[in-house]
Design an enzyme around this catalytic site. Structure first.
Site, PDB file in Angstrom:
ATOM      1  N   ASN A  14     -11.616   5.537 -20.207  1.00 17.58           N
ATOM      2  CA  ASN A  14     -12.626   4.910 -19.430  1.00 17.58           C
ATOM      3  C   ASN A  14     -13.672   6.111 -19.129  1.00 17.58           C
ATOM      4  O   ASN A  14     -14.748   5.891 -19.021  1.00 17.58           O
ATOM      5  CB  ASN A  14     -12.017   4.514 -18.275  1.00 17.58           C
ATOM      6  N   MET A  86      -3.642   8.622 -11.534  1.00 20.07           N
ATOM      7  CA  MET A  86      -2.600   7.907 -11.199  1.00 20.07           C
ATOM      8  C   MET A  86      -1.693   8.433 -10.196  1.00 20.07           C
ATOM      9  O   MET A  86      -0.622   8.488  -9.978  1.00 20.07           O
ATOM     10  CB  MET A  86      -1.571   8.251 -12.277  1.00 20.07           C
ATOM     11  N   ARG A  87      -2.471   9.015  -8.973  1.00 22.79           N
ATOM     12  CA  ARG A  87      -1.866   9.461  -7.932  1.00 22.79           C
ATOM     13  C   ARG A  87      -2.336   8.667  -6.679  1.00 22.79           C
ATOM     14  O   ARG A  87      -3.572   8.119  -6.739  1.00 22.79           O
ATOM     15  CB  ARG A  87      -2.421  10.987  -7.600  1.00 22.79           C
ATOM     16  N   ILE A  88      -1.415   8.336  -5.792  1.00 23.38           N
ATOM     17  CA  ILE A  88      -1.617   7.579  -4.571  1.00 23.38           C
ATOM     18  C   ILE A  88      -2.409   8.675  -3.662  1.00 23.38           C
ATOM     19  O   ILE A  88      -1.929   9.919  -3.476  1.00 23.38           O
ATOM     20  CB  ILE A  88      -0.473   7.030  -3.959  1.00 23.38           C
ATOM     21  N   ASN A 103     -12.636   2.522  -8.417  1.00 25.24           N
ATOM     22  CA  ASN A 103     -11.374   2.574  -9.095  1.00 25.24           C
ATOM     23  C   ASN A 103     -11.520   1.328 -10.178  1.00 25.24           C
ATOM     24  O   ASN A 103     -12.215   0.510  -9.861  1.00 25.24           O
ATOM     25  CB  ASN A 103     -10.153   2.567  -8.562  1.00 25.24           C
ATOM     26  N   HIS A 105      -8.932  -0.874 -12.339  1.00 25.04           N
ATOM     27  CA  HIS A 105      -7.532  -1.601 -12.385  1.00 25.04           C
ATOM     28  C   HIS A 105      -7.312  -2.762 -13.516  1.00 25.04           C
ATOM     29  O   HIS A 105      -7.990  -3.581 -13.602  1.00 25.04           O
ATOM     30  CB  HIS A 105      -7.013  -2.173 -10.843  1.00 25.04           C
TER      31      HIS A 105
HETATM   32  C1  GRF Z   1      -6.838   2.135 -17.788  1.00 21.92           C
HETATM   33  O1  GRF Z   1      -6.047   0.822 -18.310  1.00 21.92           O
HETATM   34  C2  GRF Z   1      -7.186   1.879 -16.455  1.00 21.92           C
HETATM   35  O2  GRF Z   1      -7.593   0.805 -16.081  1.00 21.92           O
HETATM   36  C3  GRF Z   1      -5.757   2.272 -15.606  1.00 21.92           C
HETATM   37  O3  GRF Z   1      -5.181   3.226 -16.384  1.00 21.92           O
HETATM   38  C4  GRF Z   1      -5.595   3.388 -17.778  1.00 21.92           C
HETATM   39  C5  GRF Z   1      -6.243   4.701 -18.063  1.00 21.92           C
HETATM   40  O4  GRF Z   1      -6.791   4.684 -19.379  1.00 21.92           O
HETATM   41  N1  GRF Z   1      -5.676   2.591 -14.299  1.00 21.92           N
HETATM   42  P1  GRF Z   1      -7.699   5.770 -19.761  1.00 21.92           P
HETATM   43  O5  GRF Z   1      -7.152   6.924 -19.321  1.00 21.92           O
HETATM   44  O6  GRF Z   1      -9.033   5.492 -19.128  1.00 21.92           O
HETATM   45  O7  GRF Z   1      -7.821   5.804 -21.297  1.00 21.92           O
END
Ligand code: GRF
Length: 213
Positions: A14, A86-88, A103, A105
């Site tokens: 992303n 990936m952290r809260i 964000n 999701h």
């Molecule tokens: C994506 O699917 C995002 O929506 C989720 O974790 C994944 C991360 O992928 N939260 P990347 O690191 O952007 O390739």
């Protein structure tokens, strides 16, 4: 030109989609909590400053969040973009960036907040799945929705196939949302409702209605 800071934890696809897009914004920095995040190398190859704030080196969540905020603020961003981060986050941190942190999701929220969204979508028998960009609020994966894209769940789908189909849409809608924000066309009201400038539609994309606009 607006400045954005991107937070990652892993692959960074992303992030890459954002770097590739014309968003009317410059990516001031990429920050990862995970030293092994593959996206760090990608950012550096693209000439973007990439920093590591390793959460494992902090005693507790508030200490990590304070260090993260200090690193973010050094770059004076207009917008903080969580891209597979990936952290809260603590409430203090979330409040600090209220209305200026997005964000993505991998589900059609409010369905399937949390982890393993594709597996859970398959197990539920859902026929439609997708992804959501939302403003970040204290409730995990429950912030006000900015934009969503839907994909079909097809017969014979595996988790990997479904994830790949969703990811294509993630890479499309995230740059779109960031562009809207940077153009000043997207704001979060004090009532936690997303407000769009009129005529913010894009073909094939489901957009939350401009409530209260
Ligand atoms: C994506 O699917 C995002 O929506 C989720 O974790 C994944 C991360 O992928 N939260 P990347 O690191 O952007 O390739």
């Amino acid at each position: 030109m607006k400045r954005i800071v991107i937070l990652i934890s892993g692959r960074g696809s992303n992030m890459e989609a954002l770097l590739n897009a014309d968003m009317g914004a410059s990516v001031a920095a990429v920050i990862s909590n995970n030293p092994a995040a593959a996206g760090l190398a990608t950012a550096r190859q693209r000439g973007v400053a990439a920093a590591i704030i390793d959460h494992r080196t902090f005693g507790d969540r508030p200490a990590f969040d304070a260090a993260l905020a200090a690193e973010i603020d050094r770059h004076e961003p207009d917008l903080v973009v969580l891209a597979g981060f990936m952290r809260i986050l603590t409430e203090t941190f979330v409040r600090r960036y209220r209305g200026r942190m997005l964000n993505i999701h991998p589900s059609l929220l409010p369905a399937f907040p949390g982890l393993d969204t594709h597996r859970r979508a398959l197990a539920s028998g859902a026929r439609i799945h997708g992804c959501t960009v939302h403003f970040v609020t204290a409730a995990l994966d429950h912030g006000p929705i900015v934009i969503q894209a839907a994909v079909p769940v097809l017969p014979g789908d595996t988790e990997a196939r479904l994830a790949a189909r969703v990811l294509v849409e993630e890479h499309r809608i995230y740059p779109q949302a960031v562009r809207w924000y940077c153009e000043g066309r997207l704001t979060l009201g004090a009532d936690d409702i997303v407000r769009f400038d009129a005529a913010r539609t894009a073909d094939g994309v489901l957009i939350s209605p401009p409530l209260g606009a």
